[in-house]
Design an enzyme around this catalytic site. Structure first.
Site, PDB file in Angstrom:
ATOM      1  N   LYS A 181      -8.655 -29.187  -8.380  1.00 28.45           N
ATOM      2  CA  LYS A 181      -9.804 -29.318  -9.417  1.00 28.45           C
ATOM      3  C   LYS A 181     -10.969 -28.952  -8.442  1.00 28.45           C
ATOM      4  O   LYS A 181     -12.138 -28.767  -9.124  1.00 28.45           O
ATOM      5  CB  LYS A 181      -9.972 -30.843  -9.843  1.00 28.45           C
ATOM      6  CG  LYS A 181      -8.926 -31.287 -10.721  1.00 28.45           C
ATOM      7  CD  LYS A 181      -9.265 -30.605 -12.082  1.00 28.45           C
ATOM      8  CE  LYS A 181      -8.252 -31.224 -13.257  1.00 28.45           C
ATOM      9  NZ  LYS A 181      -8.586 -30.705 -14.561  1.00 28.45           N
ATOM     10  N   SER A 211       0.236 -29.752  -8.382  1.00 27.70           N
ATOM     11  CA  SER A 211      -1.122 -29.851  -8.595  1.00 27.70           C
ATOM     12  C   SER A 211      -2.029 -30.798  -8.008  1.00 27.70           C
ATOM     13  O   SER A 211      -3.158 -30.852  -8.104  1.00 27.70           O
ATOM     14  CB  SER A 211      -1.308 -29.834 -10.315  1.00 27.70           C
ATOM     15  OG  SER A 211      -0.828 -30.950 -10.908  1.00 27.70           O
TER      16      SER A 211
END
Length: 403
Positions: free
Chosen positions: A51, A304
């Site tokens: 992110k 992720s």
């Protein structure tokens, strides 16, 4: 629409801010599909997920006036940490709205980066409503977790690194929530039609399959998954357009698939990931022969994120062990006589089972006057051992059922 140049520009912008995360070959997964499988370790990224790439890209491009007015965001945790970290680097005040049941370590980490955290609602969608209201009230710039071209372009820099690290990759498998990461990867590969992008959602929080079929963003029918990082109710307009135009296939995986994948990554790759971070691996394990559509070139699974609450990790590992046949739950009826329980435990031990938990029940529809039910949780060596234990106990005359 964003394209490869947008992603390349973002890569220049985040150089020295986001880490170039490593890739690691997985022998276990490679054996499953008959081709090399590589893990792209974004769980080792700064703030624990990909992110920071999109958040910094978006915020670095704000004007000085916008930066002075601060930013606001909504997130279950990973985007929150990415925004908080980027804000700290850029000297911007940040307010983050998070669901009330967000993982405590994610809340603490977000605050540790200097952001002000407000707990609102039970989902990212509800937190987003509060973030929009805050932006309208204060003039702060909303840093959306996925629905902005700069966010998607920043996330897509993952793909540029993959192309350098695994240049012969044929398939990149990506977890999908709102779709920013998958959209960025698809955009980065727009001039590489030889590389497939496969998105993965939790079946119990899957908005994209129905949305792609309908041709428009459609809300998910439910949001009940351990993979909170990809539990997003409705796809974003920007990522939806990219995924639809590039005809990205989005698969779904079960909660059992996710827990088994998390366990495999921890056991075999020695990496800690959160359930959403294991979604790509879960898709490979669920359909090892079909994930690459017959292509024998390497498959790259994007891990992720690694921001998992230790208590959640404990529960997920237990669930994964049960799903993998490493735990056996037994309901055994024995005579309520001295030594009966000791005999049962002795017989289980003789067959190699390790009893983890025992409980007694003296009333029930399946119990006679002189019976007692014993519920056992047994650690085993796998599915074959489970079968041998059941066969052996039945042969010894025990009345039992497994769960």
């Amino acid at each position: 629409m964003i394209g490869p140049q947008d992603v390349r520009d973002a890569a220049v912008l985040i150089a020295g801010v986001a880490e170039r995360t490593p890739v690691q070959r997985s022998r276990a997964l490679s054996r499953m599909i008959g081709a090399d499988v590589w893990l792209k370790c974004e769980n080792l990224q700064r703030a624990g997920s990909f992110k920071i790439r999109g958040a910094y890209t978006r915020m670095a491009r704000l004007t000085d006036v916008e930066k002075a007015g601060g930013v606001v965001a909504a997130s279950a945790g990973n985007h929150a940490q990415g925004v908080a970290l980027a804000a700290g680097i850029l000297g911007i005040d940040a307010v983050i709205f998070m669901p009330v049941d967000a993982a405590l370590p994610k809340i603490a980490a977000t605050r540790s980066y200097g952001a002000h955290v407000e707990l609102v609602g039970t989902s990212v969608d509800e937190a987003l409503v509060a973030a929009h209201e805050h932006a309208a009230r204060t003039g702060a710039v909303l840093i959306h977790p996925f629905d902005h071209p700069d966010i998607a372009a920043g996330q897509g820099t993952v793909a540029l690194e993959v192309l350098e690290q695994v240049p012969d990759a044929g398939t990149i498998v990506v977890p999908v929530g709102g779709g920013g990461l998958a959209a960025g990867v698809a955009a980065a590969l727009a001039d590489r039609p030889d590389v497939r992008v496969v998105g993965v959602q939790a079946a119990r929080a899957a908005a994209y399959p129905a949305s792609l079929a309908a041709g428009r963003p459609t809300p998910a029918p439910e949001l009940r998954t351990m993979a909170d990082g990809i539990a997003v109710g409705t796809p974003g307009d920007v990522p939806f357009e990219v995924l639809a135009s590039h005809q990205v296939q989005v698969r779904t995986v079960s909660e059992e698939d996710l827990s088994r994948a998390l366990l495999l990554v921890a056991e075999r790759a020695k990496l800690v990931v959160e359930p959403s971070g294991a979604a790509a691996v879960a898709a490979v394990m669920a359909d090892p022969r079909g994930i690459a559509a017959g292509d024998d070139r390497p498959v790259v699974c994007v891990l992720s994120g690694g921001n998992i609450d230790p208590l959640v990790l404990l529960r997920v590992v237990r669930h994964g062990l049960a799903s993998a046949g490493r735990y056996l739950q037994l309901h055994v009826v024995v005579e309520d006589t001295p030594g009966a329980l000791a005999d049962l435990l002795r017989d289980v031990a003789a067959m190699g089972g390790n009893v983890m938990h025992v409980s007694h029940l003296r009333t029930g529809g399946d119990l006679g006057f002189s019976d007692v039910a014993v519920d056992l949780q047994i650690e085993t060596k796998g599915p074959e051992h489970c079968g041998a234990l059941l066969t052996g106990l039945r042969a010894a005359g025990y009345r039992l059922s497994s769960a």
